[in-house]
Design a protein around this motif. Structure first.
Motif, PDB file in Angstrom:
ATOM      1  N   PHE A   1       2.191  -7.075  23.640  1.00 21.95           N
ATOM      2  CA  PHE A   1       2.659  -5.889  22.927  1.00 21.95           C
ATOM      3  C   PHE A   1       4.085  -5.511  23.319  1.00 21.95           C
ATOM      4  N   LYS A   2       4.745  -6.372  24.041  1.00 25.20           N
ATOM      5  CA  LYS A   2       6.098  -6.094  24.483  1.00 25.20           C
ATOM      6  C   LYS A   2       7.042  -6.022  23.279  1.00 25.20           C
ATOM      7  N   GLY A   3       7.850  -4.992  23.233  1.00 23.00           N
ATOM      8  CA  GLY A   3       8.823  -4.839  22.162  1.00 23.00           C
ATOM      9  C   GLY A   3       8.296  -4.169  20.901  1.00 23.00           C
ATOM     10  N   LEU A   4       7.026  -3.807  20.864  1.00 28.88           N
ATOM     11  CA  LEU A   4       6.469  -3.157  19.674  1.00 28.88           C
ATOM     12  C   LEU A   4       6.778  -1.661  19.713  1.00 28.88           C
ATOM     13  N   GLU A   5       8.029  -1.352  19.490  1.00 33.10           N
ATOM     14  CA  GLU A   5       8.502   0.022  19.644  1.00 33.10           C
ATOM     15  C   GLU A   5       7.986   0.949  18.547  1.00 33.10           C
ATOM     16  N   TYR A   6       7.652   0.376  17.389  1.00 31.02           N
ATOM     17  CA  TYR A   6       7.262   1.216  16.252  1.00 31.02           C
ATOM     18  C   TYR A   6       5.753   1.415  16.163  1.00 31.02           C
ATOM     19  N   LEU A   7       5.003   0.774  17.033  1.00 30.19           N
ATOM     20  CA  LEU A   7       3.552   0.798  16.938  1.00 30.19           C
ATOM     21  C   LEU A   7       3.003   2.219  17.111  1.00 30.19           C
ATOM     22  N   ILE A   8       2.162   2.616  16.151  1.00 31.04           N
ATOM     23  CA  ILE A   8       1.549   3.951  16.183  1.00 31.04           C
ATOM     24  C   ILE A   8       0.042   3.854  16.423  1.00 31.04           C
TER      25      ILE A   8
ATOM     26  N   PHE B   1       0.876  -1.163   0.000  1.00 30.38           N
ATOM     27  CA  PHE B   1       0.000   0.000   0.000  1.00 30.38           C
ATOM     28  C   PHE B   1       0.914   1.213   0.000  1.00 30.38           C
ATOM     29  N   ARG B   2       0.951   1.898  -1.167  1.00 29.36           N
ATOM     30  CA  ARG B   2       1.979   2.906  -1.392  1.00 29.36           C
ATOM     31  C   ARG B   2       3.340   2.210  -1.280  1.00 29.36           C
ATOM     32  N   ILE B   3       4.150   2.511  -0.285  1.00 28.36           N
ATOM     33  CA  ILE B   3       5.446   1.827  -0.195  1.00 28.36           C
ATOM     34  C   ILE B   3       5.491   0.899   1.017  1.00 28.36           C
ATOM     35  N   ASN B   4       4.351   0.645   1.636  1.00 25.41           N
ATOM     36  CA  ASN B   4       4.321  -0.114   2.878  1.00 25.41           C
ATOM     37  C   ASN B   4       3.728  -1.505   2.655  1.00 25.41           C
ATOM     38  N   TRP B   5       4.309  -2.485   3.331  1.00 31.23           N
ATOM     39  CA  TRP B   5       3.891  -3.879   3.190  1.00 31.23           C
ATOM     40  C   TRP B   5       2.672  -4.143   4.085  1.00 31.23           C
ATOM     41  N   VAL B   6       1.572  -4.493   3.443  1.00 32.46           N
ATOM     42  CA  VAL B   6       0.319  -4.762   4.146  1.00 32.46           C
ATOM     43  C   VAL B   6       0.079  -6.262   4.163  1.00 32.46           C
ATOM     44  N   THR B   7      -0.193  -6.794   5.328  1.00 26.61           N
ATOM     45  CA  THR B   7      -0.556  -8.196   5.458  1.00 26.61           C
ATOM     46  C   THR B   7      -2.015  -8.258   5.888  1.00 26.61           C
ATOM     47  N   ASP B   8      -2.868  -8.668   4.948  1.00 25.27           N
ATOM     48  CA  ASP B   8      -4.309  -8.679   5.169  1.00 25.27           C
ATOM     49  C   ASP B   8      -4.769 -10.093   5.460  1.00 25.27           C
ATOM     50  N   CYS B   9      -5.007 -10.371   6.734  1.00 23.13           N
ATOM     51  CA  CYS B   9      -5.497 -11.677   7.167  1.00 23.13           C
ATOM     52  C   CYS B   9      -6.943 -11.580   7.649  1.00 23.13           C
TER      53      CYS B   9
ATOM     54  N   SER C   1      10.430 -10.595  17.785  1.00 28.30           N
ATOM     55  CA  SER C   1      11.288  -9.473  18.150  1.00 28.30           C
ATOM     56  C   SER C   1      11.744  -8.756  16.887  1.00 28.30           C
ATOM     57  N   ASP C   2      11.956  -7.488  16.994  1.00 24.76           N
ATOM     58  CA  ASP C   2      12.422  -6.639  15.886  1.00 24.76           C
ATOM     59  C   ASP C   2      11.378  -6.396  14.805  1.00 24.76           C
ATOM     60  N   ILE C   3      10.132  -6.807  15.024  1.00 26.25           N
ATOM     61  CA  ILE C   3       9.100  -6.509  14.032  1.00 26.25           C
ATOM     62  C   ILE C   3       8.843  -5.004  14.018  1.00 26.25           C
ATOM     63  N   LYS C   4       8.647  -4.461  12.836  1.00 28.59           N
ATOM     64  CA  LYS C   4       8.541  -3.004  12.694  1.00 28.59           C
ATOM     65  C   LYS C   4       7.105  -2.555  12.423  1.00 28.59           C
ATOM     66  N   MET C   5       6.171  -3.294  12.928  1.00 30.11           N
ATOM     67  CA  MET C   5       4.757  -3.020  12.683  1.00 30.11           C
ATOM     68  C   MET C   5       4.347  -1.665  13.244  1.00 30.11           C
ATOM     69  N   ARG C   6       3.674  -0.871  12.373  1.00 30.91           N
ATOM     70  CA  ARG C   6       3.169   0.438  12.784  1.00 30.91           C
ATOM     71  C   ARG C   6       1.693   0.401  13.165  1.00 30.91           C
ATOM     72  N   ARG C   7       0.949  -0.429  12.462  1.00 34.18           N
ATOM     73  CA  ARG C   7      -0.493  -0.442  12.685  1.00 34.18           C
ATOM     74  C   ARG C   7      -0.986  -1.875  12.843  1.00 34.18           C
TER      75      ARG C   7
ATOM     76  N   SER D   1       6.294 -11.111   8.088  1.00 30.79           N
ATOM     77  CA  SER D   1       7.516 -10.391   7.746  1.00 30.79           C
ATOM     78  C   SER D   1       7.833  -9.402   8.860  1.00 30.79           C
ATOM     79  N   LEU D   2       9.102  -9.269   9.162  1.00 31.82           N
ATOM     80  CA  LEU D   2       9.505  -8.301  10.190  1.00 31.82           C
ATOM     81  C   LEU D   2       9.312  -6.866   9.703  1.00 31.82           C
ATOM     82  N   SER D   3       9.096  -6.711   8.392  1.00 38.99           N
ATOM     83  CA  SER D   3       8.907  -5.380   7.815  1.00 38.99           C
ATOM     84  C   SER D   3       7.441  -5.040   7.607  1.00 38.99           C
ATOM     85  N   VAL D   4       6.544  -5.851   8.149  1.00 39.74           N
ATOM     86  CA  VAL D   4       5.125  -5.570   7.965  1.00 39.74           C
ATOM     87  C   VAL D   4       4.795  -4.205   8.565  1.00 39.74           C
ATOM     88  N   TYR D   5       4.111  -3.396   7.801  1.00 42.38           N
ATOM     89  CA  TYR D   5       3.736  -2.048   8.253  1.00 42.38           C
ATOM     90  C   TYR D   5       2.326  -2.069   8.838  1.00 42.38           C
TER      91      TYR D   5
END
Length: 743
Positions: free
Chosen positions: A103-110, A38-46, A81-87, A60-64
C-alpha cells in the motif's frame, strides 16, 4: 412520421460527432476485467475472474474503484506509482498477510475492503501513506492474537474487525487510531474485556459488540466513551452484569440493543442515568418476572421505541407497565403470551402510540379499547389464532394505514371488516387459507396502495366482486400475489378494470407457464412486474403479453425456463430500465450479444441488464461482497484460442494470446470472446435523444424541436467546416505547385 424525421436528423448530426467504439472516452482496462464509468469515476471490475494476482501493469492510473472481490489472489505487491485509486475491494480472496509495501504510495486511498480472506497479520504501518483513509474492512479474517498497536492512522473513522477470531484486546490496541467513530468487534470470542480497553476512543459514537461470548463487563468499561450514542451488545451471556454501573457513564446514549444476551433480571435503576435513551431493545431475553413499570422508571422520558419481543414474560402485564413511558410511539410485544383484558389496561396510558406489534402472542381475542389509539397507524396482529369475526374491535381504527393479519389461521374475512378503515394504505392477508374473497371486502379501501395476498391458496388472480364495480382504485398501485397456485385463463385480462392504476405487480412463484397476450389489458399502467420463479419459456409468443405494457420500467424474469431472448421482445417497452434474467438456462449464441448491445447502446446503460456488471450495491463501502451474474452455457465444452488479432468492431481487443475452455460463461466474457458482430450501431447520445419522444407519441415537444434544430445546425456547421478545409487544402496544394514551378 414527424418524430421519425426529427430523430433521423438527430442521428445524422450525432453520427458526425461520435465514433462507434467510443475509444476516446475509455481508459486502460485489464483483459480479464470489465471497466466502465460509475457516475464520473472509472471503475475497474475484476471480480470473480479467477485471477491469481493483481494485473498491476494493465491498470489505469486514474482508476477510482478497483474491484478484485472473489478471486484467488494470495499476495499483494506494490501498485504503480502515481495511481489515484480511492477505493480498493479485494474481499473473498486468499490473502494471508498485509504488508506496508503493498500500500506504499497510495496517497488517495479512502476505502479498503480486505474482508473474507485468510489474513493473520496486518503491518501496523500498512496505511501510513494514505493520509485521507476513512474506512477499513477486515471482517471475516483469522487475525487471532494481535500484539501492540493494531494500525496507525490519524484519519480512520470506520473499522470493522468483526468475526476475526480475536480473543483478547491488548491495552495499546487502539493507541494510534483514536479518531474512530464507528467500531465493530462483533462475532469475536472475547469472553471478557479489560476495564481500560476503550479509554483512547473518546470520539467513538457507535460500538458493536454483538455475539462476542461476553460473560462479564467491568463496571467502568465505558467510562471514557463520553460521545457514545449507539451501543450494541446483542447475543452475549451477560446474566451477571451490573447494568446500573455499566450504563451509568453513558449520558448521551440514544440507542441500546441488548437482544438475546441471556439477561434474566433488570433492577429498577438499570437505566436511571440514560436520560436520553430513545430506542431500547430487550427482545429475546428470559425476563420472566420483568416489572416493566419499575424497570423503565422515571428516566425514560424520551423513550420512543421499546422492543420486548419474545421476552417470555409470564405474568400479566400490569396496568402501570408503560405509565412512565408516555412518549412511546413504537411498542413491540410480539412473542409474549398475552391476554386481551390485561393488554387493554396496560396500553391505556399510551395515546401517542403509532406502531403496535402483537404478532404471535397467542391472542384469540383483541383488546376492545382500540378507540384510545387515535394516532395508531401500524398494527401487527399476525400469527395469532384469531377468530374469524372481530370487525367490531378494529372498527375504531379509522386512521390505521398498515394492518398485518397474515398467518392468523383465517379462512373467512367478513365483508364489513375494513369498512371504516378508509385511511388504510397497506393491508397484509398473506398466509391465510382464504381460497376466495368476499364480495365488497375491499370496497371502502379507496386509499389502499398495497395489497398483499401471498400464499393464500388463491386460484383466481383477484375476484372482481371484492371491489366496487364502478370505482377505479386510483391509489392502489401494488399487488402481491406470489406463491398462489394461479390458474391463468387462456384468453382475456387477469384483473378487473377497477385495478387499472396498479403499477407494481408480483406474480412470482405462481406456477405460471404462459400468459396470454391480453393478460394485462386492464392493467396497462404496470411499471414493475415480477414473474420470477415461474415456468415461462422462450417459445414464440410466450412473451407477447409485454406488447401492451408501454409504461413498463422493471421486469423480473429470473429463474424461469428461458433459453434465449432478443431485444425485439421489448420493442414496445421504451421506458424499460431494469431487466432481471438471472437464473435462466441461457444458451450462448449471438442473441446474447444482441441483448448486450441493446442495453449498452440503445438503452445507453448496461445496468439495464441486472447482473451484466457491478451494480451500485456491489461497489459501495460496507456493501455486499457477493453478486449474481448473468450466465450462458454451451451445449458442449470447447477449446478455443483468442488471439490479439481477433478483433470485432465495437469490442475491446485482447492484448495477448489466450486459450479458453468454454463452459458456463458470464455474459460479459462471452460477448467479448464470441466474435459476434455488433448489430446495433446507435450510441447512447442517440438513445437519449430518442427518449424525448417516449412521453408523447402524437406531438413533437419544444425540447424535441430544439434538439432537432441544434442537430441540424451542428450538421450544417460540420459540412461547411469540412468544405472550407477541403478548399484551403486545395488552394495550399496549388500554391505549392506554382511555387515549385517558379523556382
Amino acid at each position: 412520421m414527424a418524430n421519425t424525421a426529427v430523430l433521423f436528423l438527430c442521428l445524422i448530426a450525432l453520427h458526425l460527432g461520435y465514433s462507434f467504439n467510443g475509444d476516446s472516452f475509455e481508459l486502460e482496462c485489464p483483459d480479464e476485467c470489465d471497466c466502465h464509468y460509475f457516475r464520473i469515476n472509472w471503475v475497474t471490475d475484476c471480480s470473480e475472474s479467477n485471477l491469481t494476482e493483481v494485473p498491476y501493469d494493465e491498470l489505469s492510473l486514474s482508476v477510482y474503484i478497483l474491484d478484485l472481490n472473489g478471486n484467488n489472489i494470495t499476495s499483494l505487491k506494490s501498485f504503480p506509482s502515481d495511481i489515484k485509486m480511492r477505493r480498493l475491494q479485494i474481499a473473498d480472496n486468499r490473502l494471508t498477510r498485509v504488508e506496508r509495501q503493498a500500500f506504499k504510495g497510495l496517497e488517495y486511498l479512502i476505502d479498503v475492503d480486505l474482508s473474507g480472506n485468510n489474513i493473520s497479520y496486518v503491518d501496523p504501518e500498512t496505511f501510513l501513506d494514505s493520509r485521507g483513509l476513512l474506512n477499513v474492512e477486515l471482517q471475516d479474517n483469522p487475525l487471532g492474537v494481535i500484539e501492540g498497536p493494531f494500525l496507525i492512522s490519524g484519519t480512520l473513522q470506520y473499522l470493522d474487525i468483526s468475526n476475526c477470531n480475536i480473543s483478547s484486546i491488548n491495552p495499546v490496541f487502539f493507541t494510534n487510531i483514536t479518531s474512530i467513530t464507528t467500531l465493530d468487534l462483533s462475532n469475536n470470542p472475547l469472553v471478557s474485556l479489560d476495564a481500560a480497553v476503550f479509554d483512547n476512543l473518546t470520539s467513538l459514537e457507535t460500538l458493536k459488540l454483538n455475539d462476542c461470548k461476553l460473560k462479564y463487563l467491568p463496571e467502568n468499561i465505558f467510562e471514557a466513551l463520553v460521545n457514545l450514542k449507539n451501543l450494541e451488545l446483542a447475543g452475549n451471556f451477560l446474566t451477571e452484569t451490573n447494568w446500573p454501573e455499566v450504563l451509568g457513564n453513558l449520558p448521551r446514549l440514544e440507542y441500546l440493543n441488548l437482544r438475546k444476551s441471556q439477561i434474566t433480571y433488570l433492577s429498577q435503576d438499570t437505566f436511571s442515568n440514560c436520560t436520553n435513551l430513545v430506542t431500547l431493545v430487550l427482545a429475546d431475553n428470559k425476563l420472566l418476572d420483568l416489572d416493566v413499570a419499575a424497570t423503565l422508571g422515571n428516566s425514560v422520558n424520551h423513550l420512543e421505541l421499546l422492543d420486548l419481543s419474545n421476552c417470555h414474560i409470564k405474568g400479566p402485564i400490569s396496568g402501570e407497565a408503560f405509565a412512565n413511558a408516555t412518549r412511546l410511539k413504537s411498542l413491540y410485544l410480539s412473542g409474549n403470551p398475552l391476554f386481551a383484558p390485561d393488554l387493554q389496561e396496560a396500553l391505556a396510558p399510551l395515546p401517542k402510540l403509532e406502531k403496535l406489534f402483537l404478532g404471535n402472542c397467542g391472542l384469540r381475542n383483541l383488546p376492545d379499547n382500540f378507540n384510545v389509539f387515535e394516532n395508531l397507524i401500524e398494527l401487527d396482529i399476525s400469527h395469532n389464532p384469531l377468530a374469524n369475526v372481530f370487525t367490531r374491535l378494529l372498527a375504531p381504527l379509522d386512521k390505521l394505514e398498515y394492518l398485518n393479519m397474515g398467518y392468523s389461521n383465517l379462512s373467512f374475512v367478513g365483508p364489513d371488516t375494513f369498512s371504516h378503515m378508509t385511511s388504510m394504505k397497506r393491508l397484509v392477508l398473506s398466509g391465510n387459507d382464504l381460497l376466495s374473497l368476499e364480495a365488497g371486502l375491499f370496497g371502502n379501501l379507496t386509499q389502499l396502495t398495497t395489497l398483499e395476498l401471498e400464499f393464500c391458496g388463491l386460484k383466481r388472480p383477484l375476484n372482481a366482486n371484492a371491489f366496487f364495480k364502478n370505482l377505479t382504485y386510483t391509489d392502489l398501485r401494488e399487488i402481491k400475489l406470489g406463491g398462489n397456485p394461479l390458474i391463468i385463463p387462456e384468453v382475456g385480462p387477469l384483473f378487473p378494470k377497477a385495478l387499472s392504476q396498479v403499477t407494481v405487480l408480483d406474480l412470482s412463484n405462481s406456477n405460471i407457464s404462459s400468459l396470454n397476450p391480453d393478460a394485462f389489458k386492464n392493467t396497462e399502467n404496470i411499471t414493475d412486474l415480477n414473474l420470477a420463479g415461474n415456468k415461462i419459456c422462450s417459445a414464440e409468443g410466450d412473451l407477447a403479453f409485454l406488447e401492451i405494457l408501454h409504461h413498463l420500467e422493471k421486469i423480473n424474469l429470473s429463474n424461469n425456463n428461458l433459453t434465449t431472448i432478443e431485444p425485439q421482445v421489448f420493442a414496445h417497452n421504451p421506458k424499460l430500465h431494469s431487466l432481471k434474467l438471472i437464473g435462466n438456462p441461457f444458451i450462448c449464441d449471438c442473441k446474447i450479444a444482441e441483448m448486450w448491445d441493446w442495453a449498452n447502446m440503445i438503452k445507453g446503460d448496461l445496468d439495464v441488464l441486472v447482473g451484466a456488471k457491478s451494480a451500485e450495491k456491489d461497489i459501495v463501502v460496507k456493501g455486499n461482497k457477493k453478486k449474481k451474474n448473468l450466465y450462458c452455457h454451451y451445449k458442449e465444452l470447447r477449446n478455443i484460442t483468442i488471439t490479439a488479432n481477433k478483433t470485432v468492431p465495437g469490442r475491446r481487443p485482447f492484448a495477448r494470446h489466450r486459450e479458453i475452455t468454454y463452459a458456463n460463461r458470464t455474459w460479459a466474457k462471452y460477448v467479448r470472446e464470441s466474435g459476434c458482430e455488433p448489430v446495433v450501431k446507435i450510441l447512447r447520445p442517440v438513445a437519449l435523444v430518442a427518449d424525448v419522444f417516449t412521453e408523447d407519441k402524437d406531438n413533437i415537444s419544444i425540447t424535441a424541436l430544439s434538439l432537432a434544430f441544434v442537430a441540424i445546425l451542428l450538421g450544417a456547421a460540420t459540412v461547411v467546416m469540412t468544405w472550407r478545409l477541403f478548399q484551403r487544402r486545395k488552394k495550399f496544394e496549388i500554391d505549392t505547385e506554382n511555387h515549385r514551378k517558379s523556382s
